[in-house]
Design an enzyme around this catalytic site. Structure first.
Site, short mmCIF file in Angstrom:
data_model
loop_
_atom_site.label_atom_id
_atom_site.label_comp_id
_atom_site.label_asym_id
_atom_site.label_seq_id
_atom_site.Cartn_x
_atom_site.Cartn_y
_atom_site.Cartn_z
N CYS A 88 0.87 -1.19 0.00
CA CYS A 88 0.00 0.00 0.00
C CYS A 88 0.90 1.23 0.00
O CYS A 88 2.07 1.13 -0.37
CB CYS A 88 -0.97 -0.02 1.18
SG CYS A 88 -0.18 0.02 2.81
N ARG A 100 -3.32 -0.60 5.44
CA ARG A 100 -3.91 -1.67 4.63
C ARG A 100 -3.01 -2.88 4.44
O ARG A 100 -3.43 -4.02 4.68
CB ARG A 100 -4.31 -1.11 3.24
CG ARG A 100 -5.46 -0.14 3.31
CD ARG A 100 -5.59 0.65 2.02
NE ARG A 100 -4.46 1.54 1.80
CZ ARG A 100 -4.28 2.29 0.73
NH1 ARG A 100 -5.15 2.23 -0.25
NH2 ARG A 100 -3.24 3.10 0.63
N ASP A 133 -8.29 3.85 1.44
CA ASP A 133 -7.32 4.17 2.48
C ASP A 133 -8.05 4.61 3.75
O ASP A 133 -8.75 5.62 3.73
CB ASP A 133 -6.44 5.31 1.94
CG ASP A 133 -5.27 5.56 2.83
OD1 ASP A 133 -5.26 5.05 3.96
OD2 ASP A 133 -4.35 6.27 2.38
P1 4NP Z 1 -1.73 2.85 4.14
O1 4NP Z 1 -2.36 4.19 4.73
O2 4NP Z 1 -1.21 3.19 2.76
O3 4NP Z 1 -2.90 1.92 4.09
O4 4NP Z 1 -0.65 2.42 5.09
C1 4NP Z 1 -1.66 5.41 4.77
C2 4NP Z 1 -0.73 5.62 5.74
C3 4NP Z 1 -0.07 6.84 5.83
C4 4NP Z 1 -0.37 7.84 4.91
C5 4NP Z 1 -1.28 7.60 3.92
C6 4NP Z 1 -1.92 6.39 3.85
N1 4NP Z 1 0.27 9.08 5.02
O5 4NP Z 1 -0.02 9.98 4.21
O6 4NP Z 1 1.15 9.26 5.88
#
Ligand code: 4NP
Length: 151
Positions: free
Chosen positions: A7, A13, A120
């Site tokens: 991800c 995720r 997300d």
């Molecule tokens: P992930 O979620 O891609 O599912 O781990 C996110 C975690 C952090 C960020 C964005 C999405 N961020 O912008 O820091």
């Protein structure tokens, strides 16, 4: 079989997908996860993801975020991406057709969700994390079925 879940941040995720998939496949399978950004490198998964997994008897608390590397394209058999942006970024890092062929959208084997993305939950609440868990659980079942059928 070596499976990598990817991800953006590798704190919401894909850590959940890693934990869920590990609970469904034999022990000789390797399941890992990574992100396309290194912003959260070294961090444990988001507390809300840890809590959601724990509610389903899955412990992801000891995982640590890491960015995807060139070596991942050689080491893993399948690389599953949580959304289209992640897919495009990962495909752009593959160095040849064999590596590109390893990369797909996580929800594609689940059929109903063709071309769909795992949303997300980072900016959402616990309800969003639970919905993502259910979607990931369905996706992991479909991936498991597809892999076991083709092997
Ligand atoms: P992930 O979620 O891609 O599912 O781990 C996110 C975690 C952090 C960020 C964005 C999405 N961020 O912008 O820091």
């Amino acid at each position: 079989m070596k499976i990598l879940m990817v991800c953006l941040g590798n704190i919401c995720r894909s850590p959940l997908a890693e934990g869920i998939m590990k609970s469904k496949v034999p022990e000789n399978f390797l399941v890992d996860s990574a992100g396309t950004i290194s912003m959260h490198e070294g961090e444990h998964p988001d507390k809300r993801a840890v809590k959601t997994a724990s509610g389903h008897g899955i412990d992801i608390s000891r995982q640590r975020s890491r960015p995807i590397t060139k070596a991942d394209f050689e080491n893993f058999d399948k690389i599953y991406c949580m959304d289209i942006d992640v897919y495009e970024e990962v495909v752009s890092q593959a160095k040849n057709e064999a590596e590109r062929r390893k990369v797909s959208l996580f929800l594609e084997p689940a059929g109903d969700y063709k071309n769909a993305e795992v949303p997300d939950p980072y900016w959402g609440d616990m309800k969003d994390f639970e919905e993502v868990f259910q979607l990931l659980d369905k996706g992991c079942d479909a991936i498991r079925k597809q892999i076991l059928q083709s092997s």
